[in-house]
Design a protein around this motif. Structure first.
Motif, short mmCIF file in Angstrom:
data_model
loop_
_atom_site.label_atom_id
_atom_site.label_comp_id
_atom_site.label_asym_id
_atom_site.label_seq_id
_atom_site.Cartn_x
_atom_site.Cartn_y
_atom_site.Cartn_z
N UNK A 117 59.50 38.44 63.75
CA UNK A 117 60.34 37.87 62.71
C UNK A 117 59.53 37.72 61.42
N UNK A 118 58.24 37.56 61.60
CA UNK A 118 57.40 37.40 60.42
C UNK A 118 56.04 38.07 60.67
N UNK A 119 55.55 38.74 59.65
CA UNK A 119 54.23 39.36 59.73
C UNK A 119 53.44 38.95 58.49
N UNK A 120 52.21 38.53 58.69
CA UNK A 120 51.35 38.21 57.55
C UNK A 120 50.21 39.20 57.53
N UNK A 121 50.00 39.82 56.38
CA UNK A 121 48.85 40.70 56.22
C UNK A 121 47.83 39.95 55.37
N UNK A 122 46.64 39.81 55.90
CA UNK A 122 45.60 39.05 55.20
C UNK A 122 44.54 40.00 54.67
N UNK A 123 44.43 40.01 53.36
CA UNK A 123 43.50 40.94 52.70
C UNK A 123 42.05 40.47 52.83
N UNK A 124 41.14 41.37 52.49
CA UNK A 124 39.71 41.03 52.33
C UNK A 124 39.04 40.53 53.62
N UNK A 125 39.31 41.15 54.74
CA UNK A 125 38.60 40.77 55.95
C UNK A 125 37.32 41.61 56.03
N UNK A 126 36.21 40.93 55.92
CA UNK A 126 34.93 41.64 55.94
C UNK A 126 34.56 42.23 54.60
N UNK A 127 35.36 41.93 53.58
CA UNK A 127 35.03 42.38 52.23
C UNK A 127 34.92 41.15 51.34
N UNK A 128 34.13 41.23 50.31
CA UNK A 128 33.96 40.14 49.35
C UNK A 128 33.64 38.84 50.09
N UNK A 129 32.78 38.94 51.07
CA UNK A 129 32.54 37.79 51.92
C UNK A 129 31.06 37.68 52.26
N UNK A 130 30.45 36.74 51.63
CA UNK A 130 29.04 36.50 51.84
C UNK A 130 28.75 36.08 53.28
N UNK A 131 29.74 35.41 53.90
CA UNK A 131 29.51 34.89 55.25
C UNK A 131 29.27 36.01 56.25
N UNK A 141 43.41 37.63 47.55
CA UNK A 141 42.62 36.89 46.56
C UNK A 141 42.85 37.51 45.18
N UNK A 142 42.77 38.84 45.14
CA UNK A 142 43.13 39.59 43.94
C UNK A 142 43.80 40.85 44.45
N UNK A 198 26.99 25.22 44.73
CA UNK A 198 27.81 25.97 43.78
C UNK A 198 27.15 27.28 43.40
N UNK A 199 27.64 28.37 43.94
CA UNK A 199 27.23 29.69 43.47
C UNK A 199 28.24 30.08 42.42
N UNK A 200 29.12 31.01 42.77
CA UNK A 200 30.18 31.35 41.83
C UNK A 200 31.48 31.38 42.61
N UNK A 201 32.39 30.54 42.20
CA UNK A 201 33.67 30.43 42.92
C UNK A 201 34.61 31.54 42.47
N UNK A 202 35.31 32.17 43.41
CA UNK A 202 36.30 33.17 43.03
C UNK A 202 37.72 32.70 43.31
N UNK A 203 37.86 31.40 43.51
CA UNK A 203 39.19 30.80 43.62
C UNK A 203 40.06 31.36 44.74
N UNK A 204 39.45 31.62 45.88
CA UNK A 204 40.25 32.17 46.98
C UNK A 204 41.05 31.10 47.67
N UNK A 205 40.58 29.84 47.58
CA UNK A 205 41.36 28.76 48.18
C UNK A 205 41.07 28.47 49.63
N UNK A 206 40.05 29.12 50.20
CA UNK A 206 39.78 28.87 51.61
C UNK A 206 39.37 27.42 51.86
N UNK A 207 38.66 26.82 50.92
CA UNK A 207 38.23 25.44 51.10
C UNK A 207 39.43 24.51 51.13
#
Lengths: 341, 343, 589, 231, 113
Positions: A155-169, A204-205, D18-27
């Motif tokens: 009934x609902x599907x969510x696509x979540x962008x940026x998995x493993x990209x733009x991610x320092x963690x 995110x963008x 605080x590094x640089x926030x990109x406003x993703x909203x995860x927090x």
């Protein structure tokens, strides 16, 4: 001046390898196209259709494969390079099947590795059945098996962008470039088949860098009623019904947003295949993003720190099929010019 | 084994934390000693008597100031120096490993060591402060563990001595246990917690080893709501209780038999807020309408090892524990609950 | 004196006619009844004044001769003229004929069926003449009927691209109308054929019928048919668009007596709605038709929906209020005002402004650029340059942004909310002590003039102000070698009647071209704030249409005097678009 | 005194957080406080990183920086390696230092925490102790606690807890030597100074508000006032 | 006695939120869908210029999430000047969205009371 025929070993039989092989053969060279899988095509084989024109991936692959039916091209599938040495200006490659190939140049077309979604532990990929990755969704679309955990049309599907990209963690600071438009393409495909299914993209963008990508994004909003929410999901967890509960911030409002979904699709980014043995043996340098480093990003994109070793496609950076094909042709020209000298 | 279990095992394999084997300098928790003093005593008892470990309970130990620190009463340097004093006490006592009872303290000690790695000048500054104030010097601990880590480490040894597994004696079914991990245990430094931040193993490992079934529910990772100033100041407690309420409502459909927490504050709040919600809104959680008992892991370990429930201090809970004791088939004398039992 | 003739077939007509008269009398009475006290007084005062005579003259010119419609479209004008005036003649001449024949009072059905009762009596005064006159009148009407029928099927014959679309009820009344005069011709001719009498029309037709048809058998039924058809028409009239015939005349009286459309009184609107003859002149004027292809929202359809109590909120919102229809409406219906009244019906009034203007400065001239003015900084800068050069002590009231003038809100139907904004601006303007208020925006200009009650403060559009500065020599300009086409903003031109000042100013700084759609006929740029629902792509189409007309003679620059027009027209990228003020600022020496 | 942003940069937690926030909203998505307050940690980080002094000053005087519950869930998730919870700590510390905390209802509560937990540390050696968990300040602790509180000595004795006794063990008495050491640490590290700051600015505020601080009225007020409940 | 009240969640609960008004407005003004949140409307907004807390861009999102309480409060600040619609790069008729939302909200409230 007629150039003597030279031998080139292409490592990797995905779109970059296929296209480069065709171009080099067309320039009169002899090519070994080495692919570790049983078939050529790489990740392209797993895809259902391609943005922005929604052309079937199989059709594109078949067309590309028709270009490598050339006597100058020797296709070695199910083959890996076991050993590789540089001797003067030449390269001696031993395959795991015992062949020895003496190449005047080597083209690395080893592609990328899909980011392992389980590393983003907060989404419970692998633990919660309703959480899948973008290639699994693509397979569902390809096999027409889009189902929720209960076996119903979601009934609902969510696509979540940026998995493993733009991610320092997870150590990936870069953008994988293609996930946004892939999500949009997949969202449209879901809506086309199941207009009643609600489809959301959490981003995110929105990075619509190619021709007609932005138009596709607008089409998704306007024609297909896909909802876009600006905010990366913070956490996902399954409830008793197997639905996935998500927490995010709707950053355009500035408040937390909670909702349930049948499927949470993680749009996995691209990572460099750092285990690739040939690159290790030849000492090909990688950049901070772990993709192969170009000698110069503007003028010598396909050259590496090792003379005679070239790169093409997504082993150099996240890349879509269109750019990969262009990049592979560019690599072929670079190799041709190198061999002329 | 199901795909899901494999995925969890793979995940846990990434977070194999190094936990010292023996000889711990014990760090007391302000909240645990206040609300669960018998848990603390049970812990020391289990470690020493049941497992034969050496723990040093230092009369000179004090608070780490963690609650004041997170309530912004003291600057970072004060807390760092107080903790450094504990390092000095540990060094002076001849110990190298720390077992820390409080999750806030554990998080702070971990954060401090991390900060000193990244900012060595900060460590130098603190050494100087400590010298100026107390003329003490210290070596950094070789290993710091939360006390729940040590129980987790020896969970199988405890299982070997277990007399009351986490099984419902009437149905023979394993008890369904909701685990709650204090936020500061692994959220700040996932690699410092057994099993990481998202699917921590430290309590579910104990539950499984002792015969129970851990329950995952959507709000499992959510904070209990303590929130330091959000509880300490009466006016703010609406926030604190609301967070626990969110958790209760999320866990109730799973019909848990009890909650177990590794953080003393969380265990207390998950107990008291049930009372508060019951009083304020009339809602009683739990399948039997008697609330969901919220235990410390020491209490859970004590129960499976056959300790007397009133010696474990279970009478300090506001949610009645008797239904749970009945399920586990634990004998208890109701009249001893408040009069005490001399041994 | 002849005895009063009678036949039973006159009854349908008599009944129909009586019912119609009774209905109309009640209707007129109820309108007057529901007018408020002021309007009732106006009627009393106007009734026996010159105003009523003026109204009669207007009725003659407009309702009968259809002068205005002739001006818009000669063929359409002829159609309406022939039908209305021809029928009028039939009635008047017929009445004279009958009364003279009777030598006194005649029952009112008598003139209608005169030929049946008096088929060949040439004994009374001017009898032959009457026969010929009546035939001539009938021919006039019939020519109109033919045009009307042809128009219905081939609308371009009358020079119209679009004609009104009709519903079943209207069609039935329309066909009964079409049949009246052919039936009259046939019935009269049949009688004449039997008696060998008749005029230049009825005699030959009668002879022809006598030669080909069993006249004895069909004469009497034809008169019956004629009477029944008249009855049908009269009974159907109040429920059809032909109600406009008796209503328009009343409207003309009301208007001449000074009764105006009010937001809280629906009576005059009802009169106006019923007055619409659905001539369809508004359809081709509407750019939503010509540029966008909408055939649903034009005034005629909108009024029709109101009259039929059909859903019309979409039509109320989808109107540019450019005034192009209103400016040519032969009946002179206040089309914009009616449209606006119907926006009131579904708009809440929960708005409370939580902001204030900058503090007022004591000056002679207040300059207000308006919200849209901030989107065209070049115009704004040009005005600052001109104001600085003027030597006037001025205050740029919304230099850093200000409160909206309130007209956009008013146009959205949120009048009470708009008044809250107006009150704030009014206060600032009054506090400044200025004698002159200059604005760059025709939208603001209109609302300042109409709703602000700024007594003692002269309100000028910047083109008027600049013209004064040039005329008085306060600023000096150099005429440039520049061909300019001027676009009349709707709110400034048709809306406020300011056509010449911008042209005069442009004439002194450039060479002004003439364009195909000027002044009253200017096209809307499409950017209108009055249209609440028009999609942006459609706005662009309207802008292109306007620019096509403006750039036909290849001007160097298209000039306008409205920030919204400038912005909207410039988007087409068909020619550079500048505000009059910008051209002046560039030409200043 | 440097610019506010520079003062924040002196706090290692701020630098680390605080590094640089990109406003993703995860927090904010995972933040417990964002769910129950009009609070958005992402926006705070974003505002701070703009380095606008007026904005930072407004934050230091605002209610919003006092909502965070310090659970640090934000630290786990931030894809840019920021820790909004640390940024909050730095902001609060500066707010206390500059006396801005008394500008907000939530900030003024610092006085109550200082008078309870703060005092307890120096008097008893621990932040929390049964004696300070009074039933009238803590009705939510329930009747069991109330009866324990009223008979602490007896109850603890039955449980064999060395309440207020010498030696080791839970709830024991901390001897003066150790308390003195704690106090000296507070003196050299700025803990005492921060306590004094809270006292000083609170006294000023109490005077300004016309509330008696000596008789406990101010403490009672900041401890119990919550304007959100009045609405 | 307690000195506090159990706090209510302020999160957007998308599953629970009513989406009636959103559906009505989307039907009447489908251009709402193509908003890409660039903020051009907010940047140009006459009311926002005078009242910085008012964010016309946020109205779109509030509407689409069914957050009507906040929406109603914010909506009351709009002066309907139409600049937002004029500058929108995606051609969203924001002014009409405001009008439709006001209308739908009023109807909704009178229905639900």
């Amino acid at each position: 001046m007629i150039m003597q025929q030279k031998n080139i070993a292409i490592i990797g039989g995905g779109p970059a390898g296929i296209e480069a092989a065709a171009s080099l053969a067309g320039l009169g060279h002899h090519v070994w196209l080495i692919e570790k899988e049983s078939e050529l095509g790489g990740h392209l084989r797993l895809m259902y259709n391609l943005f922005p024109d929604k052309r079937p991936a199989d059709e594109v692959l078949q067309e590309m494969l028709s270009h490598v039916k050339n006597p100058n091209i020797e296709i070695l599938t199910n083959t890996q390079v076991a050993d590789c040495k540089q001797i003067d200006n030449r390269f001696a490659l031993k395959t795991d099947k015992g062949q020895t190939l003496e190449a005047d140049a080597v083209l690395m077309a080893t592609g990328y590795r899909l980011f392992d979604a389980a590393r983003k532990e907060e989404y419970g990929y692998g633990i919660y059945q309703g959480v899948i990755n973008s290639f699994e969704l693509e397979a569902m679309l390809k096999n027409n098996t889009l189902k929720n955990v209960k076996g119903e049309v979601p009934k609902r599907v969510i696509l979540l962008h940026c998995i493993g990209s733009r991610d320092e963690k997870v150590g990936n600071h870069y953008c994988s470039k293609v996930c946004c438009v892939t999500a949009v393409k997949q969202a449209i495909e879901i809506k086309r088949r199941h207009p009643e299914t609600e489809v959301f993209c959490f981003y995110m963008d929105i990075r619509m860098f190619g021709p007609f990508y932005e138009e596709l994004y607008r089409e998704a909003q306007e024609k297909w009623k896909v909802t876009f929410v600006r905010g990366k999901i913070s956490e996902a967890a399954a409830n008793l019904d197997g639905e996935i509960q998500i927490k995010a911030e709707d950053t355009l409002i500035g408040k937390p947003l909670h909702m349930r979904t049948d499927l949470l699709v993680l749009m996995c980014g691209m990572e460099a295949d750092t285990d690739e043995p040939v690159a290790k043996q030849l000492g090909i340098e990688r950049g901070v993003n772990r993709f192969f480093r170009s000698t110069d990003n503007y003028t010598l994109y396909n050259n590496t720190n090792v003379a005679g070793v070239f790169t093409a496609g997504a082993c150099t950076a996240p890349m879509n099929i269109i750019d990969t094909i262009a990049n592979a042709r560019a690599a072929a020209i670079s190799i041709h010019e190198y061999l002329k000298k | 084994m199901s795909e899901q279990c494999v995925a969890k095992q793979n995940l846990w394999a990434k977070y194999q934390k190094d936990i010292a084997d023996d000889h711990y300098y014990y760090c007391r928790s302000c909240i645990r000693q206040t609300f669960f003093p018998a848990s603390e005593r049970a812990y020391l008892n289990i470690m020493r008597d049941k497992l034969g470990k050496d723990l040093f309970d230092d009369p000179n130990h004090t608070t780490c100031t963690g609650i004041a620190y997170h309530s912004d009463l003291v600057p970072l340097q004060t807390t760092e120096t107080v903790i450094a004093r504990h390092f000095a006490l540990m060094t002076e006592a001849g110990y190298e490993n720390m077992a820390i009872s409080c999750v806030t303290s554990f998080g702070l000690y971990t954060e401090l060591l991390h900060t000193w790695e990244e900012y060595p000048e900060e460590e130098a500054r603190v050494r100087q402060y400590l010298w100026d104030a107390t003329r003490r010097e210290f070596k950094k601990p070789k290993n710091i563990a939360h006390t729940s880590d040590t129980i987790y480490k020896f969970r199988n040894e405890i299982a070997a001595q277990m007399t009351r597994p986490l099984v419902n004696v009437k149905t023979g079914e394993p008890l369904k246990v909701v685990d709650h991990i204090g936020c500061h245990y692994a959220k700040m430094f996932p690699t410092k917690g057994v099993g990481g931040a998202e699917f921590p193993r430290v309590l579910t490992g104990m539950v499984e080893a002792w015969g129970g079934t851990p329950i995952d529910y959507p709000e499992r990772r959510h904070c209990c709501g303590f929130g330091f100033r959000n509880y300490l100041v009466m006016a703010n407690r609406g926030y604190s209780v609301a967070n626990s309420k969110k958790k209760f409502e999320s866990m109730v459909p799973y019909k848990p038999d009890f909650i177990v927490a590794n953080c003393p504050g969380c265990a207390m709040f998950l107990d008291r807020w049930q009372y508060t919600i019951q009083q304020m809104e009339g809602t009683t959680y739990g399948a039997d309408g008697q609330g969901i008992p919220s235990l410390t892991y020491e209490e859970m370990a004590g129960l499976v090892l056959g300790y007397d429930p009133w010696e474990l201090g279970l009478q300090m809970h506001q949610v009645p524990v008797e239904p749970l004791l009945d399920k586990m088939g634990i004998q208890y004398t109701p009249r001893d609950k408040w009069t005490g039992k001399k041994h | 004196m002849n005895p009063t003739p009678f036949d039973i077939f006159v009854l349908p007509f008599t009944v129909g006619m009586s019912l119609l008269f009774a209905y109309l009398i009640l209707k007129y009475a109820s309108w007057i009844w529901y007018f408020d006290r002021d309007d009732k007084l106006r009627i009393l005062r106007g009734l026996f004044s010159l105003k009523s005579l003026k109204a009669v003259k207007e009725i003659f010119l407009e309702s009968l001769v259809h002068r205005k419609m002739f001006l818009v479209n000669r063929r359409l004008g002829y159609m309406h003229f022939s039908l209305a005036f021809g029928w009028f003649l039939l009635i008047v001449i017929g009445a004279f004929e009958a009364h003279i024949y009777m030598g006194g009072a005649a029952p009112f059905y008598f003139p209608i069926f005169f030929v049946y009762f008096v088929p060949d009596d040439e004994s009374f005064f001017f009898a032959r003449g009457f026969v010929q006159l009546m035939d001539a009148s009938l021919l006039l009407v019939l020519s109109g009927v033919v045009v009307a029928i042809v128009k219905r099927f081939y609308k371009r014959i009358v020079g119209m691209k679009s004609t009104t679309q009709l519903r079943l009820r209207d069609k039935m009344v329309l066909y009964s109308l079409w049949l009246i005069f052919p039936l009259r011709l046939l019935a009269e001719s049949a009688t004449c054929g039997l008696h060998g009498s008749g005029g230049f029309l009825t005699y030959p037709v009668g002879q022809l019928m006598a030669a080909t048809l069993p006249l004895e058998a069909i004469e009497y039924p034809l008169w019956w048919a004629y009477s029944i058809d008249l009855c049908l028409f009269f009974i159907g009239l109040p429920f059809s668009r032909y109600m406009h015939i008796p209503t328009e005349m009343v409207l003309i009286f009301f208007r001449n007596w000074g009764i105006k459309l009010k937001p809280d009184n629906p009576i005059l609107e009802e009169v106006m709605v019923l007055s619409c003859p659905r001539c369809g002149v508004c359809i081709d004027r509407c750019q939503l038709n010509t540029a966008v292809g909408n055939h649903d929202t034009q005034a005629v359809y909108f009024l029709q929906r109101i009259r039929n109590h059909e859903q019309h909120s979409a039509q109320a919102k989808n109107c540019l209020m450019c005034g192009r229809c209103e400016s040519v409406c032969p009946v002179g219906i206040d089309l914009n005002a009616i449209r606006l009244r119907h926006r009131q019906n579904f708009t809440p009034e929960t708005f409370v402004p939580q902001y204030n203007n900058a503090e007022a400065q004591k000056v002679d001239v207040v300059f207000f650029t308006g919200c849209m003015g901030h989107l065209v900084p070049k115009t704004k800068d040009a005005m600052v340059k001109i104001l600085n050069a003027s030597g006037d002590r001025y205050w740029f009231m919304d230099a850093d942004g200000g409160i909206c003038c309130g007209r956009p809100m008013k146009l959205a139907g949120q009048t009470a909310a708009a008044q809250k904004l107006m009150a704030k601006n009014r206060q600032s303007i009054i506090e400044s002590g200025a004698r002159t208020l200059v604005t760059s925006c025709p939208i603001c200009y209109k609302v300042f003039r109409e709703d602000y009650n700024l007594e003692g403060i002269e309100i000028l559009h910047h083109t008027e102000y600049i013209k004064r500065l040039i005329d008085s020599g306060k600023i000096k300009v150099d005429k440039k070698n520049l061909a300019v086409a001027y676009h009349d903003p709707c709110e400034l031109g048709r809306g406020a009647g300011i056509y010449e000042p911008p042209r005069d100013v442009l004439g002194s700084v450039a060479t002004l071209q003439t364009t195909a759609n000027e002044r009253k006929n200017s096209l809307c740029c499409g950017g209108s704030l009055a249209n609440l629902t028009l999609p942006s792509a459609d706005k662009a189409r309207i802008a292109e249409q306007a620019m096509c007309s403006l750039t036909a003679n290849h001007p160097d620059v298209v000039a306008t005097a409205c920030p919204l027009c400038k912005k909207t027209l410039a988007r087409t990228q068909m020619a550079p678009v500048e505000d009059v003020a910008e051209l002046v600022a560039e030409a200043m020496i | 005194m440097g610019k506010l942003y520079d003062q924040l940069m002196e706090d290692v937690r701020f630098v680390e957080g605080l590094n640089a926030c990109m406003n993703c909203g995860m927090c904010t998505g995972v933040c417990p406080a964002a769910e129950f307050y009009d609070y958005d940690p992402r926006r705070i980080v974003d505002e701070v990183q703009k380095k606008d002094e007026a904005v930072i000053e407004a934050l230091l005087k605002s209610e919003t920086i006092w909502y965070c519950g310090q659970c640090m869930s934000c630290k786990t998730r931030c894809p840019r390696g920021n820790t909004p919870g640390f940024v909050i700590q730095a902001l609060r510390k500066l707010s206390v230092k500059l006396g801005y905390f008394t500008c907000s209802e939530k900030g003024r509560q610092q006085f109550a925490i200082k008078r309870t937990v703060g005092q307890s540390i120096l008097e008893r050696g621990y932040c929390v102790y049964p004696d300070i968990v009074t039933p009238w300040m803590h009705p939510e602790q329930g009747p069991n606690w109330e009866s324990i509180y009223n008979n602490t000595e007896e109850f603890m004795a039955k449980l064999d807890i060395p309440y207020k006794k010498d030696g080791a063990g839970p709830l024991r008495k901390i001897d003066q030597k150790n308390l003195d050491e704690l106090k000296r640490i507070f003196d050299v590290t700025g803990g005492t100074e921060m306590y004094d700051c809270i006292e000083k600015y609170s006294a000023e505020k109490a005077k300004e508000m016309g509330v008696d601080i000596e008789n406990g009225d101010y403490l009672n007020m900041v401890f119990k006032t919550n304007s959100d409940y009045d609405e | 006695m307690w000195g506090f009240k159990i706090a209510k969640s302020q999160s957007i609960n998308y599953d629970r939120n009513d989406k009636e008004i959103m559906r009505t407005v989307l039907e009447n003004e489908p251009s709402l869908r193509v908003c890409m949140a660039c903020g051009a409307c907010t940047a140009t907004c006459s009311a926002g210029n005078l009242l910085p807390t008012f964010n016309i861009r946020r109205l779109n999102t509030l509407l689409q999430r069914g957050e009507y309480t906040q929406l109603r409060n914010e909506l009351n600040n709009c002066m309907l000047c139409g600049k937002c619609t004029l500058v929108c790069p995606r051609g969203v008729n924001i002014r009409n969205i405001v009008l439709n939302t006001r209308e739908a909200l009023m109807k909704y409230e009178s229905d639900t009371i």
